[in-house]
Each structure stands twice: as structure tokens, then as C-alpha cells.
Design a protein around this motif. Structure first.
Motif: not given
Length: 381
Positions: A34, A65, A68-69, A85, A88, A150, A153
């Protein structure tokens, strides 16, 4: 954003290694890839910021991101966790260097060290809140924690879309989009400084792997909150005054070498810690070193960058964090597993101490032409 990041990253180690019984090396591999993905893309994200301006890249990075999370929350296998990962990491790679370029553009040169210090303090406030919230959310499950991370963000995306000015490029080198990276690559002083710092970032990532695993051994899964809270809290309280003191009395080379030595010695001493309190004392020494490296590295990068190429220089500087961080995450897990298997618990800590000593010597060499004012003599290939 930092709060969301440090809410979930320590819990990856806790959940998948301590909770599900995965090998520490496998989770270290996930964290390392990552970071390698993020820092590798940061190299290009900075160059793109010189062409497009930082704002669109920062907003795109926040959105990616978030995805991704959120995907990480539902990962049930190593390939799924790895893919989430990496996504992210792509998001972070888009906003990392553009963020530093934006700060440089709106801050007068004489105030940049202080501004980067204040930005670092803001990040450390997130480091305080994130792990504490993560420790509180452990009983509710990793999935909820990752989804909450998440959402941080998404919130950042909305705020930045409204408030962040669109800083248009001021200068260009050549016609190619990545021409600025070529300038950074051929700047011998900057290239030397960047690659030697790989050793430091190998050490700095151990807070997420080897140090976290050691804290869990000594005090259980709830140790991540106090561990990160102490590190970030010291940085919030001491980083700015310590930086001002260092700027007044010491050369940049001396400060950087001393800071790396502090990190190296603290990691070596962690191998001798037999109580959680002793480990936290070592973490305090570790934090004193790490809080000085970031603002000075960022300030020097901004000073070395030609006008209009700050994004490219900040992007190129990400190589040190990308390579060092990726190797550090994997090496931390491998050394921890090997130390347990060989019944030689000092193995990871002695290895990290040696890396730190060699890095300090390397920085002394790399910065040998740095005068008292902090600006290296021009040197290019």
C-alpha cells in the motif's frame, strides 16, 4: 484525513494478526505494498500537479481512498485486503505531493518550516484521535471501524471542494507532462538526499508494525490507543517549539542526523523493554526524533525546487518514503516472525538499530555540502 487513516491502519494489524491469526509478514506485505503504491504514484501526482494545479488531484485522491477503505471493511481474504489497500494507496498518491505543493505556493519561504510543522501538528492531532477512536471501536468490529475511516475522506472531499483555492501552474519545463521529474532526477544533491532518507523511513514505519506488535504482546489489543496517543501527543505539544529552538541554534545537517540517531537508539532500546511503561518511554524518545525530520525534509525540498516545479520535487521525494516504507513494513513483520521462531526477541530491534546508525552516517555524507543556511551548493549531472 489523518484521523481516518490512523483509525484503521493500526487495526489492520490487530484484526488480521491478533484476531484472525494471520502471519505478521502477510499483513506487513499488505501495508508495505500500500505504501509503495501510494509513494510510487505520488512521484507522478506531483508532476501532474505542476500541470493541472493541485486541487483536482487532491479531490480525486480523497474519493478513491474512500472507496479503498470501504472495500477494506469487507475484505475476508489476503487478495481482497491487498486489492483494497492498493486502491487506498492510489488515493493517497494523488493527494500527497499536490498537498505539499499547495502549501508551498501559499506560504512565504521564510515561514515554510513553521507551516510544515503546523501541518504536521494537525496530522498528529489526527494520530491522537484516530487510534483512540479505533481502540473504542474494536468491540464493534473491524468492519464498522473501516467504514467510519472511509467516511472521514468523504467529509474532507466536501470541505476541500468548497474551500481549497484552485492554484494554477506558474511555470513549465519542456513540453512533456513529466519533464519536471527529469529535472529532479538530475539534481545530484537532491537525489542523494532523497535516497539516503530511505533508511529513515524504513525505521519510521515500524510504529505500525514491529512496535504495535510489541505493544500488543505487553498490554493487549487496547495498547494501540495509548501508543499512538503518546507519539502524536508529544508531537502536538513539542514539535513547533522544538523546531524553533533547533532553527535558532543548530545546522540542518546536525538536526537531521541527531533526529535519526534518536529514532535508531529508541528502536534498539525497545528490544530491552519488558513492561508497557518501558516501551512507552522508548516511544517518547522515538517521537522526539520523528517530529524534527518531517518539517526539515519538506522545507529543504521546497527550497531546492525551481519555480513551478515544487510538485515534481515533492513527488520525487516520495521515493524515499515509498521504498523505505515498503521495505520497512515487510521487514518489520519478517523480523518479528523470525525472532519468535528463533526465540531471539532482540533480532528485529538490533537490526533496526543498525539500519538507523548507517542511515545517520549516510545523511552526514549526503549533506556534507550543506552550509549553515541550509541551502546545498548547486550540483547536477
Amino acid at each position: 484525513m489523518w484521523g481516518g487513516f490512523f483509525l484503521v491502519i493500526p487495526l489492520i494489524t490487530v484484526h488480521f494478526v491478533d484476531g484472525l491469526g494471520w502471519a505478521a509478514a502477510s499483513v506487513g506485505l499488505v501495508l508495505g505494498l500500500r505504501q509503495l503504491t501510494q509513494q510510487g504514484l505520488t512521484v507522478f501526482g506531483g508532476a501532474w500537479a505542476d500541470r493541472l494545479g493541485p486541487k483536482p488531484l487532491i479531490l480525486a485522491g480523497c474519493l478513491i481512498r474512500t472507496l479503498g477503505f470501504a472495500w477494506m471493511a469487507f475484505a475476508g481474504s489476503l487478495p481482497e485486503l491487498l486489492a483494497a489497500s492498493l486502491l487506498a494507496g492510489v488515493g493517497g498518491g494523488l493527494f500527497d505531493a499536490p498537498k505539499s505543493a499547495a502549501i508551498t505556493a501559499v506560504t512565504p519561504p521564510e515561514f515554510r518550516a513553521r507551516m510544515f510543522s503546523l501541518i504536521s501538528i494537525a496530522g498528529n492531532l489526527g494520530m491522537v484521535m484516530g487510534p483512540l477512536l479505533g481502540a473504542w471501536l474494536i468491540p464493534l468490529g473491524f468492519r464498522r471501524a473501516a467504514l467510519i475511516a472511509s467516511s472521514a475522506y468523504i467529509f474532507a472531499l466536501a470541505v476541500l471542494a468548497i474551500t481549497l483555492p484552485h492554484l494554477r501552474p506558474t511555470a513549465r519545463v519542456g513540453d512533456r507532462a513529466l519533464a519536471g521529474l527529469g529535472v529532479a532526477l538530475h539534481d545530484r544533491a537532491f537525489r542523494r538526499f532523497t535516497f539516503v532518507l530511505c533508511g529513515y523511513f524504513l525505521l519510521s514505519t515500524q510504529l505500525n508494525v514491529a512496535v504495535t506488535l510489541r505493544a500488543i504482546e505487553l498490554a493487549g489489543p487496547g495498547a494501540t490507543g495509548p501508543l499512538y496517543g503518546l507519539s502524536a501527543g508529544l508531537a502536538v505539544a513539542l514539535q513547533y517549539p522544538l523546531l524553533r529552538l533547533a532553527e535558532r541554534h543548530l545546522r540542518a545537517r546536525v538536526v537531521l542526523v541527531a533526529a535519526v540517531l534518536s529514532v535508531a537508539v529508541s528502536l534498539g532500546l525497545m528490544g530491552l523493554a519488558v513492561t508497557f511503561g518501558q516501551l512507552l518511554a522508548c516511544v517518547a524518545l522515538y517521537s522526539l526524533g520523528t517530529m524534527l525530520v518531517y518539517p526539515m525534509q519538506q522545507t529543504l525540498t521546497a527550497r531546492l525546487a525551481p519555480e513551478g516545479l515544487t510538485g515534481s520535487y515533492f513527488g520525487f521525494s516520495a521515493i524515499s518514503l515509498g521504498l523505505g516504507g515498503a521495505v520497512g513494513n515487510v521487514l518489520g513483520g519478517l523480523l518479528t516472525d523470525a525472532g519468535r521462531r528463533l526465540d531471539f526477541t532482540l533480532l528485529p530491534w538490533l537490526t533496526l538499530l543498525a539500519v538507523g546508525l548507517f542511515t545517520a552516517l549516510g545523511l552526514h555524507w549526503a549533506l556534507r555540502d550543506l552550509p549553515a543556511g541550509g541551502q546545498p551548493q548547486p550540483a547536477a549531472d
